[in-house]
Enzyme design. Structure first.
Site, PDB file in Angstrom:
ATOM      1  CD  GLU A   1      14.095 109.866  14.994  1.00  0.00           C
ATOM      2  OE1 GLU A   1      14.244 110.154  16.204  1.00  0.00           O
ATOM      3  OE2 GLU A   1      13.785 110.709  14.138  1.00  0.00           O
TER       4      GLU A   1
ATOM      5  CG  HIS B   1      19.988 115.606   6.202  1.00  0.00           C
ATOM      6  ND1 HIS B   1      20.442 116.658   6.952  1.00  0.00           N
ATOM      7  CD2 HIS B   1      18.659 115.501   6.469  1.00  0.00           C
ATOM      8  CE1 HIS B   1      19.435 117.185   7.616  1.00  0.00           C
ATOM      9  NE2 HIS B   1      18.341 116.499   7.358  1.00  0.00           N
TER      10      HIS B   1
END
Lengths: 321, 363
Positions: free
Chosen positions: A57, A126
């Site tokens: 990321e 999540h």
């Protein structure tokens, strides 16, 4: 169109309009993204402009900064907002300050798309809402649409914006938020809230994933003759203070709803501003309906998250004060 | 370990380089100007006339030689010990000194500490303090050049300490995977502030790390400006041919403190310093040029004198300017346009200045 369809359609439209728009991230290439947000783009625009990056990321955001400084308009995807933190330094120290620290010589027109929020039984890796630190970062713009129409208009505006945008997509609404989305090109202005419902008794301010529950609670209150004005911020930062102040000066009551934890969350900023600039209009204490100050849970997700009942309860409290 | 590439003390008369005598003199002059600028600005910091400084003393050959291999449209993502690059590429020393003062004529508007330059006209991207962040950005720019079908390349430089950051891995890996035209210049100066190499890596030098990424790695004598030029030129040519990135490890030594807040006598053994001082890149190049008849003693004297005069004049000009950028600039460049909350806060700041004046003063 659903919100996710609107996003895919907008990415394709933006790429057709501007050859400098690039889309990349994890699984966004031939697979079309884990939520299918980039479905079909690889086939349409090719490997140079739509590609899978190494799984990193920090790289995704850092490389986007270099592309943006060079004049491209990268639209990287971070697969879940819970995974954005390895890129925090690149976003906050680098992208956000590129224009400032170079005296305006270099800029960073990029849009980091990332799904956020709960309601999908994703546990804390999540489900989190990570807007707060980014809304505390001068130089960044933080956007969260709540409708399919806005997802398109705000995404176009973000991609064309000359400064970096963190574009938070409420994943629980990807398929739940459905509405008419015109095929033609249009933009929704950044920094402008939308008044979703007018009312004179209470103001609700929210954005993104908590908008549907806010509207539901407002409808329920309406049945009891309580007029709720519902404001969708759409851009979390810089936020549309003017629209919020105008509304609370009319209603004298404020409920702010967001999913992120309570303490120092963005609801607190809105509350503080209203207390500072409109306290003389207020008829009741300001209420924040938010997640608890706990990590986001798996099994007890329903208990943790705001819901229409919690919003309704807050409305009752400010009305009955 | 293989011996790093060295050319200067080669017995060969013709080194096979495509450099004219004028090029050689320009390399030499730039290194001397860099040294003199550093010496003067360190002194200024000691006298309290600027707030901070980062000298590159001993490493001039590394980045000046490397940058000489670049063309006009190539980009540079440097770190804060590469001040010879803007000088080489034609930035007036006076502008760099204005930046170090953070005064009204600093092109970056007093936004960063000294030596954190940004010069758009030579594609020299704003320098960051956090280490290694520019490595990924450089790889991103290089990829963008490739997508645009251009033949330009990116040079990014950083220290040995930076190789321990995740960003080094991220940038190297991405550039290699996408075959981006990027040259990674690792300036191994033996210490990351006080931390020596063996605390930074267990590998045999840094060039070998390239192999794990699938790109060539070359170790070069960083105190040999011609070897640096040659190695980087080969990497640049390779990148322009579309063959991807290269890692170049320049072995050198920081003959200065990390910054003016650091005292290297606490951690650099005297013998080590003496050993490297004998390999001073400017003296070595000087000797070579004298031997080749490219310069003479007069040239050496006049170059030193001119560089001292140049930096003195630059300092004089910088000190004559208003010490601070205009107050309003505090709010410029946060965004392309001032949003309402910043307009409001700027009004508050203006009232503050009106009532209380500009706080602070000289450093």
């Amino acid at each position: 169109m659903t919100m996710i369809q609107a996003i895919t359609h907008t990415l394709a439209q933006a790429m057709e309009r501007d050859p400098d728009v690039l889309v990349f991230g994890e699984d966004v290439g031939p697979n079309g993204g884990v939520f299918r947000a980039t479905d079909g783009l690889h086939a349409q625009f090719g490997e140079d402009r739509v590609f899978d990056t190494p799984l990193n990321e920090n790289l995704i955001v850092g490389a986007a900064i270099g592309m943006a400084a060079y004049g491209m308009r990268p639209v990287p995807e971070i697969q879940f907002m819970d995974y954005i933190w390895p890129a925090y330094d690149q976003l906050v120290n680098e992208a956000a300050k590129m224009r400032y620290r170079s005296g305006g010589e270099y800029t960073c027109p990029m849009t980091v798309r990332t799904p956020y929020g709960g309601g999908i039984r994703g546990g804390h890796y999540h489900s989190q809402s990570g807007e707060t630190p980014f809304a505390h970062t001068p130089g960044l713009v933080v956007v969260a649409p709540s409708t399919a129409h806005d997802a398109k208009g705000l995404l176009h505006a973000s991609i064309e914006n000359d400064d970096p945008v963190v574009f938070m997509e409420p994943k629980a609404l990807y398929r739940a938020a459905k509405g008419d989305v015109s095929e033609g090109y249009y933009k929704e202005e950044l920094g402008k809230a939308a008044v979703r419902q007018e009312g004179t008794d209470v103001t609700i301010v929210s954005y993104g994933s908590t908008m549907p529950m806010s509207l539901k609670a407002a409808a329920a209150a309406g049945e009891q003759d309580v007029g709720v004005e519902v404001i969708d911020l759409r851009t979390i930062y810089p936020w549309d203070k003017e629209t919020v102040l105008k509304s609370v000066k009319k209603t004298g009551r404020l409920v702010v709803v967001n999913e992120a934890p309570l303490t120092a969350g963005f609801a607190s900023e809105i509350s503080a501003t209203v207390a500072e600039e409109a306290i003389e209009y207020m008829e009741a204490p300001i209420k924040r309906v938010t997640g608890y100050d706990t990590p986001f849970p798996y099994t007890l997700e329903g208990l943790y998250m705001p819901n229409p009942n919690k919003v309704m309860q807050a409305i009752e409290e400010v009305i009955n004060f | 370990m293989t011996r790093p590439l060295t050319l200067l003390e080669s017995r060969k008369k013709d080194l096979g380089l495509d450099l004219s005598e004028e090029d050689l003199r320009r390399l030499y002059t730039t290194m001397v100007r860099t040294r003199k600028m550093d010496d003067k600005l360190v002194l200024l910091q000691r006298q309290g006339r600027i707030g901070f400084y980062l000298a590159c003393t001993g490493q001039e050959a590394t980045h000046v030689g490397a940058a000489f291999a670049l063309e006009q449209d190539d980009w540079v993502f440097a770190h804060y010990r590469d001040q010879g690059i803007p000088l080489l590429k034609g930035i007036e020393m006076e502008r760099m000194v204005h930046q170090c003062f953070g005064n009204v004529r600093d092109n970056t508007k007093g936004r960063q500490m000294p030596v954190h330059y940004s010069f758009k006209e030579i594609n020299f991207v704003s320098i960051s303090s956090p280490l290694a962040v520019q490595i990924i950005q450089a790889a991103g720019t290089a990829y963008a050049m490739k997508v645009k079908g251009r033949k330009d390349v990116v040079l990014t430089s950083f220290g040995d300490g930076s190789s321990s950051e995740g960003d080094f891995h991220s940038g190297m890996n991405f550039a290699a995977v996408r075959k981006a035209p990027c040259i990674f210049l690792l300036e191994n100066n033996q210490y990351a502030i006080s931390v020596p190499l063996d605390h930074q890596t267990a590998s045999d030098g840094f060039a070998v790390k390239a192999e794990g990424y699938g790109m060539p790695g070359v170790q070069v004598d960083g105190n040999d400006v011609l070897a640096m030029y040659q190695a980087v030129k080969e990497a640049v040519d390779r990148a322009r041919r579309g063959e991807g990135p290269t890692l170049i490890e320049a072995v050198s030594f920081r003959m200065a403190a990390h910054s003016t807040s650091d005292d290297p006598s606490r951690y650099v053994p005297e013998e080590e310093y003496a050993e490297w001082k004998a390999k001073d890149p400017i003296l070595r190049f000087e000797k070579y040029l004298l031997k080749q008849g490219v310069i003479d003693e007069d040239f050496i004297q006049s170059t030193a004198k001119a560089a001292e005069g140049e930096v003195d004049a630059a300092v004089k000009a910088a000190e004559a300017e208003q010490w601070h950028p205009e107050a309003d600039t505090l709010f410029d460049d946060v965004y392309a346009e001032l949003p309402p909350h910043l307009l409001e806060q700027r009004e508050r700041m203006r009232r503050d200045v009106e009532e209380n004046g500009m706080p602070g003063g000289h450093h």
